[in-house]
Motif scaffolding. Structure first.
Motif, PDB file in Angstrom:
ATOM      1  N   THR A 173      -0.760   3.572   0.604  1.00  0.00           N
ATOM      2  CA  THR A 173      -1.294   4.862   1.027  1.00  0.00           C
ATOM      3  C   THR A 173      -2.610   4.671   1.780  1.00  0.00           C
ATOM      4  O   THR A 173      -3.503   3.966   1.296  1.00  0.00           O
ATOM      5  N   ARG A 233       1.729   7.943   3.323  1.00  0.00           N
ATOM      6  CA  ARG A 233       2.289   6.898   2.462  1.00  0.00           C
ATOM      7  C   ARG A 233       3.299   6.116   3.277  1.00  0.00           C
ATOM      8  O   ARG A 233       4.142   6.698   3.943  1.00  0.00           O
ATOM      9  N   ASN A 290       6.431   4.534   4.150  1.00  0.00           N
ATOM     10  CA  ASN A 290       7.806   4.737   3.708  1.00  0.00           C
ATOM     11  C   ASN A 290       8.517   3.393   3.580  1.00  0.00           C
ATOM     12  O   ASN A 290       8.297   2.487   4.365  1.00  0.00           O
ATOM     13  N   ASP A 335       6.930   0.092  -2.069  1.00  0.00           N
ATOM     14  CA  ASP A 335       6.224   0.544  -3.261  1.00  0.00           C
ATOM     15  C   ASP A 335       5.291  -0.584  -3.665  1.00  0.00           C
ATOM     16  O   ASP A 335       5.736  -1.661  -4.060  1.00  0.00           O
ATOM     17  N   HIS A 376       8.517  13.789   7.048  1.00  0.00           N
ATOM     18  CA  HIS A 376       8.726  14.320   5.698  1.00  0.00           C
ATOM     19  C   HIS A 376       7.542  14.016   4.793  1.00  0.00           C
ATOM     20  O   HIS A 376       6.828  13.043   5.005  1.00  0.00           O
ATOM     21  N   HIS A 377       7.362  14.853   3.784  1.00  0.00           N
ATOM     22  CA  HIS A 377       6.271  14.679   2.821  1.00  0.00           C
ATOM     23  C   HIS A 377       6.843  14.316   1.448  1.00  0.00           C
ATOM     24  O   HIS A 377       7.954  14.688   1.116  1.00  0.00           O
ATOM     25  N   ASP A 378       6.030  13.601   0.664  1.00  0.00           N
ATOM     26  CA  ASP A 378       6.443  13.276  -0.702  1.00  0.00           C
ATOM     27  C   ASP A 378       5.975  14.382  -1.643  1.00  0.00           C
ATOM     28  O   ASP A 378       5.394  15.384  -1.205  1.00  0.00           O
ATOM     29  N   ASP A 379       6.207  14.182  -2.927  1.00  0.00           N
ATOM     30  CA  ASP A 379       5.856  15.192  -3.927  1.00  0.00           C
ATOM     31  C   ASP A 379       4.348  15.409  -4.046  1.00  0.00           C
ATOM     32  O   ASP A 379       3.912  16.395  -4.629  1.00  0.00           O
ATOM     33  N   LEU A 397       5.254  10.855   4.652  1.00  0.00           N
ATOM     34  CA  LEU A 397       5.954   9.566   4.514  1.00  0.00           C
ATOM     35  C   LEU A 397       6.160   9.012   5.913  1.00  0.00           C
ATOM     36  O   LEU A 397       6.783   9.677   6.753  1.00  0.00           O
ATOM     37  N   TYR A 415      11.286  -0.448  -1.254  1.00  0.00           N
ATOM     38  CA  TYR A 415      11.520   0.736  -2.076  1.00  0.00           C
ATOM     39  C   TYR A 415      12.995   0.904  -2.391  1.00  0.00           C
ATOM     40  O   TYR A 415      13.806   1.093  -1.505  1.00  0.00           O
ATOM     41  N   SER A 422      16.333   2.660  -4.081  1.00  0.00           N
ATOM     42  CA  SER A 422      16.883   3.947  -4.486  1.00  0.00           C
ATOM     43  C   SER A 422      18.233   3.681  -5.116  1.00  0.00           C
ATOM     44  O   SER A 422      18.696   2.536  -5.137  1.00  0.00           O
TER      45      SER A 422
END
Length: 173
Positions: free
Chosen positions: A45, A60, A62, A65, A96-99, A104, A127, A129
């Motif tokens: 980040t 952040r 994308n 992690d 897009h945005h994260d929580d 991202l 990362y 999934s």
């Protein structure tokens, strides 16, 4: 000429916003914007000041992690990203945005994918999934095989994926 499967892979990458380097045939879309990295929060980040000035935007990276800042390897990950990006003009791709409200993004510095670089250096994980090992799985495999960064055999404890660490210990903040 592209095969049907190659064309579908490129379209999927563009639609999902995954890093274009995941496919050697895909080329990144035009940068949404560029700016100067003004602050590095942790290994995935940063804050980027837009070219028009104003308040820096928290983004952040994308597809990666990085270890939590209070986790083994967290400070090293942040420090490496800081040495690489702080004060540098970068290209930022993302919609897009994260929580947490962070954008991202894929960040490139002089054409180099920063997320790919972080994983290749052993400073972050690709990362994962549900069914995917992530966009930088091959870079992670090589870093692990070479014992780089968080995968170094000199660590007293084996590396713990950040999501698992957060689940066990909570956020460092």
């Amino acid at each position: 000429m592209l095969s049907l499967s190659q064309a579908l892979a490129i379209i999927t990458l563009l639609v999902l916003g995954l890093p274009a380097r995941a496919s050697p045939l895909a080329t990144p879309p035009a940068p949404a914007w560029s700016g100067v990295v003004s602050y590095v929060v942790d290994g995935d980040t940063v804050r980027v000041r837009p070219p028009s000035g104003g308040k820096p935007i928290s983004v952040r990276i994308n597809g990666i992690d990085a270890p939590e800042i209070c986790q083994a390897g967290g400070s090293a990950s942040r420090d490496a990203l800081m040495r690489k990006l702080l004060g540098q003009r970068v290209a930022v791709y993302g919609r897009h945005h994260d929580d947490y409200g962070r954008l991202l993004v894929k960040i490139t510095l002089k054409g180099e994918d920063t997320g790919e670089w972080m994983v290749a250096q052993g400073l972050a994980w690709s990362y994962r999934s549900r069914a995917s090992a992530g966009p930088y799985a091959e870079q992670q495999r090589r870093a692990r095989a070479a014992g780089l960064g968080i995968f170094s055999p000199s660590h007293a404890v084996p590396p713990v994926y950040p999501a698992q660490f957060r689940k066990q210990h909570g956020s460092c903040r």
